[in-house]
Design a protein around this motif. Structure first.
Motif, PDB file in Angstrom:
ATOM      1  N   GLU A 127       0.805  -1.048  -0.012  1.00 14.10           N
ATOM      2  CA  GLU A 127       0.558   0.097  -0.542  1.00 14.10           C
ATOM      3  C   GLU A 127       1.075   0.832   0.075  1.00 14.10           C
ATOM      4  O   GLU A 127       0.783   1.893  -0.501  1.00 14.10           O
ATOM      5  N   CYS A 128       2.245   0.618   0.359  1.00 10.89           N
ATOM      6  CA  CYS A 128       2.731   2.234   1.080  1.00 10.89           C
ATOM      7  C   CYS A 128       3.733   2.874  -0.439  1.00 10.89           C
ATOM      8  O   CYS A 128       3.875   3.255  -0.953  1.00 10.89           O
ATOM      9  N   SER A 129       4.197   1.242  -1.071  1.00 14.93           N
ATOM     10  CA  SER A 129       4.999   0.910  -2.422  1.00 14.93           C
ATOM     11  C   SER A 129       4.115   1.462  -2.808  1.00 14.93           C
ATOM     12  O   SER A 129       4.819   2.143  -4.080  1.00 14.93           O
ATOM     13  N   LYS A 130       3.343   1.912  -3.379  1.00 16.90           N
ATOM     14  CA  LYS A 130       2.356   2.546  -4.759  1.00 16.90           C
ATOM     15  C   LYS A 130       2.376   3.641  -4.764  1.00 16.90           C
ATOM     16  O   LYS A 130       2.019   4.369  -5.222  1.00 16.90           O
ATOM     17  N   ARG A 131       2.057   4.202  -3.118  1.00 16.25           N
ATOM     18  CA  ARG A 131       2.398   6.131  -3.551  1.00 16.25           C
ATOM     19  C   ARG A 131       3.805   6.368  -4.016  1.00 16.25           C
ATOM     20  O   ARG A 131       3.445   7.351  -4.333  1.00 16.25           O
ATOM     21  N   TYR A 132       4.557   4.907  -3.279  1.00 14.33           N
ATOM     22  CA  TYR A 132       6.112   5.817  -3.978  1.00 14.33           C
ATOM     23  C   TYR A 132       6.331   5.327  -5.342  1.00 14.33           C
ATOM     24  O   TYR A 132       6.964   7.160  -5.855  1.00 14.33           O
ATOM     25  N   MET A 133       5.568   4.704  -6.436  1.00 11.59           N
ATOM     26  CA  MET A 133       5.971   5.183  -7.487  1.00 11.59           C
ATOM     27  C   MET A 133       5.125   6.106  -8.252  1.00 11.59           C
ATOM     28  O   MET A 133       5.099   7.016  -9.277  1.00 11.59           O
ATOM     29  N   GLN A 134       3.580   6.107  -7.547  1.00 13.27           N
ATOM     30  CA  GLN A 134       2.601   7.306  -7.948  1.00 13.27           C
ATOM     31  C   GLN A 134       3.343   8.861  -8.011  1.00 13.27           C
ATOM     32  O   GLN A 134       3.147   9.693  -8.879  1.00 13.27           O
ATOM     33  N   ALA A 135       4.249   8.928  -6.718  1.00 15.11           N
ATOM     34  CA  ALA A 135       4.473  10.059  -6.643  1.00 15.11           C
ATOM     35  C   ALA A 135       5.713  10.399  -8.013  1.00 15.11           C
ATOM     36  O   ALA A 135       5.669  11.531  -8.377  1.00 15.11           O
ATOM     37  N   GLN A 136       5.834   9.639  -8.466  1.00 17.71           N
ATOM     38  CA  GLN A 136       7.020   9.957  -9.751  1.00 17.71           C
ATOM     39  C   GLN A 136       6.067   9.255 -10.822  1.00 17.71           C
ATOM     40  O   GLN A 136       6.991   9.911 -12.235  1.00 17.71           O
ATOM     41  N   GLY A 137       5.327   9.072 -10.427  1.00 13.75           N
ATOM     42  CA  GLY A 137       4.623   9.229 -12.028  1.00 13.75           C
ATOM     43  C   GLY A 137       4.104   7.868 -12.184  1.00 13.75           C
ATOM     44  O   GLY A 137       3.904   7.417 -14.085  1.00 13.75           O
ATOM     45  N   LEU A 138       5.151   7.131 -12.060  1.00 13.35           N
ATOM     46  CA  LEU A 138       5.105   6.157 -12.953  1.00 13.35           C
ATOM     47  C   LEU A 138       4.075   4.861 -12.386  1.00 13.35           C
ATOM     48  O   LEU A 138       3.902   3.657 -11.461  1.00 13.35           O
ATOM     49  N   PHE A 139       2.912   4.904 -12.781  1.00 12.48           N
ATOM     50  CA  PHE A 139       1.519   4.514 -12.772  1.00 12.48           C
ATOM     51  C   PHE A 139       1.539   2.710 -12.800  1.00 12.48           C
ATOM     52  O   PHE A 139       0.095   1.642 -12.601  1.00 12.48           O
ATOM     53  N   THR A 140       1.930   2.711 -14.421  1.00 12.96           N
ATOM     54  CA  THR A 140       1.752   1.973 -14.583  1.00 12.96           C
ATOM     55  C   THR A 140       2.554   0.350 -13.926  1.00 12.96           C
ATOM     56  O   THR A 140       2.274  -0.291 -14.705  1.00 12.96           O
ATOM     57  N   ALA A 141       3.632   0.543 -13.750  1.00 19.85           N
ATOM     58  CA  ALA A 141       4.121  -0.263 -12.659  1.00 19.85           C
ATOM     59  C   ALA A 141       3.274  -1.396 -12.058  1.00 19.85           C
ATOM     60  O   ALA A 141       3.058  -2.188 -11.818  1.00 19.85           O
ATOM     61  N   ASN A 142       2.450  -0.496 -11.107  1.00 18.74           N
ATOM     62  CA  ASN A 142       0.774  -1.292 -10.355  1.00 18.74           C
ATOM     63  C   ASN A 142       0.205  -1.167 -11.187  1.00 18.74           C
ATOM     64  O   ASN A 142       0.027  -3.523 -11.068  1.00 18.74           O
ATOM     65  N   THR A 143      -0.140  -1.502 -12.312  1.00 16.54           N
ATOM     66  CA  THR A 143      -0.475  -2.297 -13.762  1.00 16.54           C
ATOM     67  C   THR A 143      -0.344  -3.849 -14.129  1.00 16.54           C
ATOM     68  O   THR A 143      -0.518  -4.804 -14.064  1.00 16.54           O
ATOM     69  N   TYR A 144       1.623  -3.324 -14.201  1.00 20.06           N
ATOM     70  CA  TYR A 144       1.752  -4.870 -14.809  1.00 20.06           C
ATOM     71  C   TYR A 144       2.510  -5.128 -13.204  1.00 20.06           C
ATOM     72  O   TYR A 144       1.941  -7.146 -13.582  1.00 20.06           O
TER      73      TYR A 144
END
Length: 690
Positions: free
Chosen positions: A387-404
């Motif tokens: 849950e925290c790591s999703k926010r870490y990625m979203q702050a960098q604009g890396l939304f597709t990482a969670n989808t992958y």
């Protein structure tokens, strides 16, 4: 908190705006995270060592170089863009932070000031601006039609492509370009010194760009060359030349929604796969899964997601400040805090059988739910970290990482449930074991993505500073936790009430919750896309375009709700068969589905209405409306009809449907009288303050 402002006694509209402003000031004092986040960030920057500052400067320089060197992607007209924001992008904003994958997706407290955009986001912003300029005939078409060459001339005459009947009909109905106004074009040509009689479709051999004359007509000899894309955009907005069409907004929202819907459905499938897997074992097992999931949501998942919303602000501001490794520091702090919090909450799960036995009369159901939670307790650390790591990625604009990650984890979870529950014949306990393995797989895959692909620049390694600045962080996280916990509790408490009627009703409730939550994964992601688009247009100072987008989103939400209505009602006897073979449970579900079918219409409409309020910066109105509808209206009606009138399970859903109907009416009533120009002024003020 600012002192309350007096309410004037002027016109009804002025009183309405004043009351709205008063509510806004109260809400801002409660949930506005920016000042506190800036204070936390200032402390962290002050604590940086010289080696940390040197590493941060190198990372920031590399990041800026990565943006500025790709002039081909950004376009030569934008080569003067720098990362200081001298020419800020207008038509891009990241979606609001989302806690998805739950029975009812929730939105956290979104940051008011986002971080600097990545290179890919800058490209999307420029493309959106250029696309609207082309739609309004302020830039030449992106692709030139068929060109025929002449041996005696270096010029080329554009040969218009002949369209068939269906092609012409499709273009007229769905082309995003505005119809060309002849009078407006005549005035524009005269301003450039070209008459309509002498204007032709002659174009040069070179590829058209932003500097090509309007509509590929011959430029006036003494016409001044146009400026770069930023200047063209600002001049067009100031002149009121930027307009949109419903076709353009429909296409944009649909494009934004695609990946969001896939992501939501994938993550929610991880929750419901276990229900499918154990539902055919027995009625008690089906009800136990629902009871265990509800308990897990209220006691851990909702607090975890709510507290993690503070990272939407802390990580975003750390990233935007240029101190990239502070993003990783905020991630470590929240992970440690949630891991410590999970220790006492794990005790609730371990002894949940004794707790649930006092709430649910069926002893077997409580025992199975307790067993499910005792196994699921091993997934707590993984859920908190992901849950925290999703926010870490979203702050960098890396939304597709969670989808992958979900594209791998969701199918694997289905395979695990089949393997453990049925192939290896572990039965009921196979479902929670599969959930534990999948929960650990997701942060592991995300770690591999960061390590091998992207996102590592914000990781500065483990630091002893993770144990400092916890007080402001927790204070910043509490409003988000309270809001999400309230939303979870108001809806999931109906599961406890259904358990009072017996095992069959609890099993039917499990199917109904799963069904309505699954259908909600379509209008809710679409509403997030609409909210983002409206916010973009408001930030670009285009209130009329934002209103058109809002109308399109409203019709889309209603259409999706009506589609879900017919889908659910038509298959009211087939849907429960997917979960169970028990004839009594199937009949119970079929009796309640007509009420749930009507709920679909209001579910889609209220999702869009709440999204539009977020888009114009009035998200507190939607929060108040939802909480009031659930606690003041829905729950009292549900309990009165279910227990007082003995409607049982249909009575519980009747109250929820009435509550959602009132939410829809209240939110759209507010939006109907809303001043969209005021939203533009407030957005401009926020941008200046940032």
């Amino acid at each position: 908190m600012a002192p309350p402002r007096p309410i004037p006694t002027g016109s009804p509209s002025s009183r309405r705006e004043s009351i709205a402003g008063l509510a806004s000031s109260f809400a801002a004092s409660l949930v506005d995270p920016s000042p506190m986040a800036q204070a936390v960030l200032a402390r962290d920057i002050a604590d940086l060592t010289p080696s940390d500052i040197e590493a941060e400067s190198a990372a920031a320089s590399y990041h800026s170089a990565g943006i500025l060197t790709d002039t081909d992607a950004l376009g030569d007209a934008d080569s003067d863009y720098d990362n200081t924001g001298a020419h800020p992008p207008y038509l891009y904003r990241r979606p609001s932070a989302i806690a998805y994958g739950t029975s009812r997706p929730a939105l956290g407290v979104a940051p008011n000031h986002g971080p600097a955009l990545t290179k890919e986001e800058l490209i999307r912003s420029r493309e959106a601006e250029a696309s609207l300029l082309r739609d309004n005939h302020l830039l030449p078409p992106k692709h030139v039609a068929a060109v025929t060459s002449s041996a005696s001339s270096c010029d080329a005459v554009v040969a218009p492509r002949q369209l068939g009947f269906l092609g012409t009909l499709y273009k007229r109905m769905f082309s995003p370009r505005r119809p060309l106004d002849p009078a407006e074009e005549e005035r524009r040509l005269q301003a450039n010194g070209v008459s309509s009689a002498s204007s032709t479709t002659v174009v040069s051999d070179s590829e058209p760009d932003e500097h090509t004359a309007l509509l590929a007509s011959a430029p006036a000899p003494d016409a001044a060359p146009p400026g770069n894309l930023d200047d063209q955009w600002e001049a067009a907005v100031a002149a009121g030349q930027i307009h949109t069409t419903w076709q353009r907004e429909l296409k944009t929202i649909a494009t934004y929604s695609r990946s969001l819907i896939i992501t939501f459905l994938l993550q929610y499938s991880i929750n419901i796969t276990g229900i499918f897997a154990v539902g055919h074992i027995g009625t008690a097992e089906l009800g136990a899964v629902s009871l265990a999931t509800m308990t897990a949501s209220i006691t851990f998942y909702a607090p975890c997601q709510g507290l993690a919303t503070c990272l939407d602000t802390l990580c975003s501001q750390a990233y935007g400040s240029g101190h990239r490794t502070l993003v990783g520091l905020q991630l470590q702090r929240m992970c440690c805090f949630l891991l410590l919090l999970s220790i006492p909450l794990a005790g609730i799960w371990v002894f949940s059988e004794q707790i649930l036995s006092g709430l649910v009369p069926e002893r077997e159901t409580a025992a199975l739910a307790g067993l499910y939670l005792r196994i699921l307790v091993f997934s707590m650390p993984a859920s908190a970290v992901f849950e925290c790591s999703k926010r870490y990625m979203q702050a960098q604009g890396l939304f597709t990482a969670n989808t992958y990650v979900l594209l791998i984890a969701a199918p694997f979870n289905v395979f695990l449930n089949w393997l453990l529950v049925w192939k290896m014949e572990l039965g009921f306990i196979g479902a929670p074991i599969s959930a534990v393995i999948t929960q650990w797989l997701m942060p592991s895959l995300l770690f591999l993505y960061v390590y091998f692909i992207d996102g590592s620049e914000c990781w500065g390694g483990f630091s002893p500073r993770i144990f400092s600045n916890w007080g402001p962080m927790v204070k910043l996280a509490l409003p988000g936790m309270i809001m999400i916990e309230a939303e979870f509790f108001a809806f999931e408490i109906l599961t406890l009430a259904a358990g009072r009627f017996g095992t069959s009703e609890l099993a039917a409730q499990s199917i109904l919750v799963t069904m309505t939550s699954t259908t909600y994964q379509i209008p809710f992601p679409m509403s997030i896309a609409a909210s983002t688009r409206v916010a973009n247009l408001i930030g670009a100072k285009l209130p009329e375009a934002a209103k058109i987008c809002a109308k399109v989103a409203t019709y889309m939400g209603i259409s999706i709700g009506v589609f879900n209505f017919f889908l659910v009602y038509a298959f009211r006897y087939q849907i429960p068969v997917l979960f169970t073979d028990d004839a009594e449970v199937i009949e119970l579900v079929a009796q309640v589905i007509p009420i749930c079918a009507f709920l679909q219409v209001f579910d889609g409409s209220s999702a869009v209405a709440s999204a539009l309020l977020r888009g114009v910066g009035r998200q507190e109105i939607g929060s108040y409306a939802n909480l009031a509808a659930y606690y003041v209206v829905a729950l009292p009606i549900s309990f009165s009809t279910a227990f007082g009138l003995d409607w049982r399970l249909p009575g519980l859903w009747f109250g929820v449907t009435i509550g959602l109907f009132l939410v829809t009416v209240a939110e759209f009533t507010y939006l109907y009288g809303y001043n969209w120009n005021r939203a533009v002024a407030e957005a401009e003020e926020r941008n200046l303050n940032s």
